[in-house]
Scaffold this active site. Structure first.
Site, PDB file in Angstrom:
ATOM      1  CE  LYS A   1       9.449  85.974  19.829  1.00  0.00           C
ATOM      2  NZ  LYS A   1      10.021  85.655  18.495  1.00  0.00           N
TER       3      LYS A   1
ATOM      4  CG  ASP B   1      12.013  83.967  22.789  1.00  0.00           C
ATOM      5  OD1 ASP B   1      13.102  84.540  22.584  1.00  0.00           O
ATOM      6  OD2 ASP B   1      11.353  83.411  21.885  1.00  0.00           O
TER       7      ASP B   1
END
Length: 296
Positions: free
Chosen positions: A10, A136
Site C-alpha cells: 500500500k 494496517d
C-alpha cells in the site's frame, strides 16, 4: 490442501495524525491505496501441530516475532482450533519501507486460513482479527482505495484512483515507526487539508487528489535521499511525489507509463529498490480467483 494468496503493498496518499489516545495508540486520518507489488503467501495444512513459517528473505524472523506468525495464532485462537499449518512467504515488498509489507502478509494469512479451514468468516470478522494484530492489517484485507480512520479499524471505500503508474523508491536505510510517532508527538505539525482531500476522492478528481495529498511524517522524518528522489520524479513529470507511511519509501504518481519508466530508470542509478506499479482494487486475494471472487 494448499492456498496461495497475493498480498498487495500500500501507499498513503494522505496521512494525518489526529491525536494520541489514552491507550497510547494514535488516531489517524489516512487515504490508502493498494498497488500491484505483492508478496505471495502460501498456506497449507501440516501433519504436525504448530505454525511452521518460512520466508524467502532470510533477514526476517520466522517465529512469533513475525506478524504473519502472530496472524496465524490469532486466527486459530478465534476459530477455536489448534494450529497445524505451514506458511511460506515469498517476499517482494521491501520490509521496513512504509509499504505495509508485514501487514499485507498478516492479511494474507488471515484470508488464506479462512479459506483453508472453511470458517466462512465475514470480511468484518476478518478485519476484527486483523486489527488485533496491527493497524494496517484491516486495510490490507480490504484493499483498493479507502479512507482509514482512528487506529485502522474504521474503513470507508472511496472511488478507485484512476488508471495511473506509481513509482516506488525505497532507500537502503529504514525508519523506526515508534521513533517517527515519538517525533510527531513532540513537534507542531502543519495539518494537510483532509476535507479537501476527501472531497477530491469522493469526486474522483485526480488533479485535486494530487494537489491535496500529504503526509505529516515528512515534517519529522529525515530521509536524505528524498530530495533527490523527488527532483528526479518531478523532472519526469510526476503528478504527485510523497513519502509513504512513516517512510522511508518515496512514491511518485504518473499518468503516462513512459514517464514512470523513465523516472524509475533514472532513480535506479542512485537507489537499487525501485518498482513501477499500478493501483489495484483489492487486498489479500487468493491466486487464480477471478475478479468476481476477489475479497473486497
Amino acid at each position: 490442501m494448499k492456498i496461495t494468496v497475493d498480498a498487495p503493498a500500500k501507499i498513503n496518499l494522505f496521512l494525518d495524525i489526529i491525536g494520541k489516545l489514552d491507550n497510547g495508540y494514535h488516531s489517524l486520518f489516512m487515504v490508502m491505496q493498494s498497488v500491484d507489488l505483492c508478496d505471495e503467501v502460501t498456506i497449507e495444512e501440516s501433519n504436525e501441530k504448530g505454525i511452521f513459517l518460512t520466508c524467502s528473505d532470510s533477514r526476517l524472523p520466522t517465529d512469533e516475532k513475525n506478524i504473519a506468525y502472530k496472524a496465524a495464532k490469532k486466527f486459530c485462537d478465534a476459530a477455536g482450533v489448534e494450529p497445524s499449518v505451514k506458511i511460506h512467504i515469498e517476499k517482494r515488498i521491501p520490509f521496513a519501507a512504509g509499504l505495509a509489507g508485514g501487514s499485507a502478509d498478516a492479511a494474507a494469512v488471515i484470508v488464506g486460513l479462512n479459506a483453508l479451514l472453511k470458517t466462512d468468516y465475514s470480511q468484518v470478522q476478518l478485519c476484527e482479527i486483523g486489527l488485533s494484530i496491527g493497524s494496517d492489517v484491516p486495510f490490507c484485507i480490504v484493499g483498493g482505495t479507502c479512507l482509514s480512520q482512528n487506529t485502522g479499524g474504521v474503513l470507508s471505500a472511496l472511488k478507485p484512483l484512476k488508471a495511473c503508474y506509481i513509482v516506488l523508491a525505497k532507500p537502503e536505510a529504514g525508519v523506526s515507526t515508534a521513533e517517527a510517532y515519538a517525533a510527531a508527538d513532540n513537534t507542531y505539525l502543519y495539518r494537510p487539508d483532509s476535507m479537501r482531500m476527501l472531497d477530491a476522492c469522493e469526486k474522483g478528481d485526480f488533479e485535486s487528489i494530487c494537489k491535496y495529498a500529504g503526509n505529516v511524517f515528512e515534517q519529522v522524518i529525515e530521509v536524505p535521499e528524498r530530495v533527490e528522489f523527488k527532483r528526479i520524479m518531478r523532472k519526469n513529470g510526476a503528478s504527485l511525489c510523497q513519502m509513504s507511511g512513516s517512510g522511508p519509501t518515496v512514491f511518485a504518481v504518473f499518468e503516462k507509463k513512459e514517464d514512470a519508466e523513465n523516472c524509475a530508470n533514472e532513480i535506479k542509478n542512485v537507489c537499487p529498490n525501485v518498482f513501477v506499479t499500478t493501483p489495484v482494487s483489492y487486498g489479500a486475494t487468493e491466486v487464480n480467483k477471478d475478479d468476481s471472487n476477489r475479497i473486497f
